[in-house]
Design a protein around this motif. Structure first.
Motif, PDB file in Angstrom:
ATOM      1  N   VAL A 248      45.002  43.419  39.311  1.00  0.00           N
ATOM      2  CA  VAL A 248      45.108  42.030  38.868  1.00  0.00           C
ATOM      3  C   VAL A 248      46.272  41.912  37.899  1.00  0.00           C
ATOM      4  O   VAL A 248      46.360  42.670  36.924  1.00  0.00           O
ATOM      5  CB  VAL A 248      43.809  41.556  38.182  1.00  0.00           C
ATOM      6  CG1 VAL A 248      43.989  40.165  37.588  1.00  0.00           C
ATOM      7  CG2 VAL A 248      42.651  41.553  39.166  1.00  0.00           C
ATOM      8  N   LEU A 253      45.845  38.761  42.524  1.00  0.00           N
ATOM      9  CA  LEU A 253      45.065  39.944  42.863  1.00  0.00           C
ATOM     10  C   LEU A 253      45.718  40.618  44.062  1.00  0.00           C
ATOM     11  O   LEU A 253      45.910  39.996  45.108  1.00  0.00           O
ATOM     12  CB  LEU A 253      43.625  39.548  43.214  1.00  0.00           C
ATOM     13  CG  LEU A 253      42.704  40.657  43.742  1.00  0.00           C
ATOM     14  CD1 LEU A 253      42.409  41.679  42.641  1.00  0.00           C
ATOM     15  CD2 LEU A 253      41.399  40.068  44.285  1.00  0.00           C
ATOM     16  N   THR A 267      43.767  34.442  42.203  1.00  0.00           N
ATOM     17  CA  THR A 267      42.453  34.788  41.675  1.00  0.00           C
ATOM     18  C   THR A 267      41.559  33.567  41.472  1.00  0.00           C
ATOM     19  O   THR A 267      40.332  33.705  41.385  1.00  0.00           O
ATOM     20  CB  THR A 267      42.583  35.512  40.329  1.00  0.00           C
ATOM     21  OG1 THR A 267      43.293  34.672  39.400  1.00  0.00           O
ATOM     22  CG2 THR A 267      43.313  36.829  40.484  1.00  0.00           C
TER      23      THR A 267
END
Length: 391
Positions: A248, A253, A267
């Motif tokens: 992340v 991500l 994300t």
């Protein structure tokens, strides 16, 4: 089902192509094996790789193809062995601060959050230890083998099992808070992704080729994204596991799947920002504006984080069963099934140095901090290296 799982395990070993037993099993000569590990060519040593200390930790990864992962907290490294030994080690000296011998086999760990350490057992247990003493604070049951380190944010401990389930346990008591069941394919690679806890959200990848975001407290699904689509006629061709470690960075991500894709996901929504066709079960890392991945073939590739393509590729370590690439200083570290540690440039993938921590190979992700790199070999040696340019 056990028989089919064993087939999947053999398939993984054949893919890694590092075992003479597998080559002999299929009675293939070196010239006939398309996945014969590449021979290592001589390189110019451009870095000083200084070994500072080495500590033996039980039987290391044991015989279960585990990837027990050490973890750093400040000046301490926590490390576990498959036979149940757990140690807290001083980073500067390699001295053992405390040592515990648990009466169970370990297959997943080490997770850490403040005063808690988290471990998974091969017989379906998860536990929290006191990080200061190694004392077991609680133990809870799960439905299957835990092959990745449990993760925590101080309120919930998240555990993923090999049978396709994801659990949330109360940090203080170990009581189960929620459970998610995925549909497990007929064949899977032996392993699971490591859940990522970011604030109050859990990101987890599954053998279905999907990544899901969950509310950490109640396990409700926030979004779901398909990274890979099963294709082919045979069950082996349709394996699309999301294994290894995800990364992340801000609101992005990064995730990779076997026989599928590497993707950058938003994300907040799960929307794909970009994707590339790859096959990997090692996980991804990032640095220097790149996303690094070890492909199934052993090629180490640096993708531009902005999705504009490939910065460089290094194919010279083909089929050598490499670890996930780990940035250390301005370099990139990968280790192979014969125990060689390779250091590449993050700029262009050039080989800069090579040492051999041990002949028994490396599977667990290495740890890096500044110029320091920590390597945990399959046989249980935790080794600290200081890496600097040659003057």
């Amino acid at each position: 089902m056990r028989f089919l799982r064993n087939i999947a395990l053999l398939f993984l070993l054949a893919t890694l192509a590092g075992c003479e037993t597998i080559s002999g099993f299929f009675e293939m000569g070196d010239d006939e094996d398309p996945q014969q590990p590449a021979e290592l060519l001589d390189i110019e040593q451009q870095l000083n790789v200084r070994k500072l200390w080495s500590v033996g930790v039980g039987d290391g990864q044991g015989d279960g193809l585990y990837k027990l992962q050490p973890v750093i907290d400040g000046e301490i490294i926590y490390v576990a062995a498959a036979e149940g030994e757990v140690r807290a080690i001083e980073r500067s000296s390699g001295n053992t601060i405390w040592r515990q011998k648990l009466k169970l086999g370990l297959s997943g760990g080490v997770g850490h959050y403040e005063d808690g350490l988290f471990l998974g057992g091969s017989d379906g247990l998860v536990m929290r230890l006191d990080a200061d003493t190694g004392e077991t604070l609680w133990t809870s049951e799960v439905s299957g083998e835990v092959l990745a380190a449990p993760q925590s944010n101080g309120r919930v401990v998240v555990v993923q099992t090999y049978d396709g389930r994801l659990y949330g346990f109360d940090y203080e008591t170990g009581e189960r808070m929620w459970r998610y069941d995925s549909n497990l394919p007929v064949l899977t690679i032996r392993g699971t992704s490591t859940p990522v806890l970011d604030g109050g959200v859990v990101y987890a990848g599954f053998a279905t080729g999907r990544v899901l975001a969950f509310d950490a407290l109640d396990g409700s699904v926030r979004w779901e994204a398909r990274v890979a689509i099963p294709q082919g006629r045979s069950e082996i061709e349709r394996i699309v596991d999301v294994d290894g470690t995800m990364a992340v960075v801000g609101t992005e991500l990064y995730v990779a799947s076997y026989q599928g894709r590497m993707a950058a996901l938003d994300t907040r929504t799960g929307r794909k920002l970009w994707q590339r066709n790859v096959s990997s079960f090692y996980g991804v890392s990032q640095g220097f504006g790149n996303v690094y991945i070890t492909e199934e073939s052993g090629t180490v590739t640096a993708f531009l984080r902005n999705g504009q393509g490939i910065r460089w590729e290094q194919p010279a370590l083909a089929w050598r069963g490499l670890t996930r690439p780990i940035p250390v200083s301005s370099y990139l570290a990968v280790a192979d099934f014969e125990g060689h540690l390779h250091l590449l440039s993050q700029v262009d993938g050039e080989f800069l140095a090579r040492v051999r921590p041990g002949k028994d190979g490396v599977r667990a992700d290495m740890l890096a901090d500044g110029t320091m790199l920590y390597v945990y070999t399959n046989g249980g040696k935790l080794i600290a290296y200081d890496i600097r340019p040659r003057s």
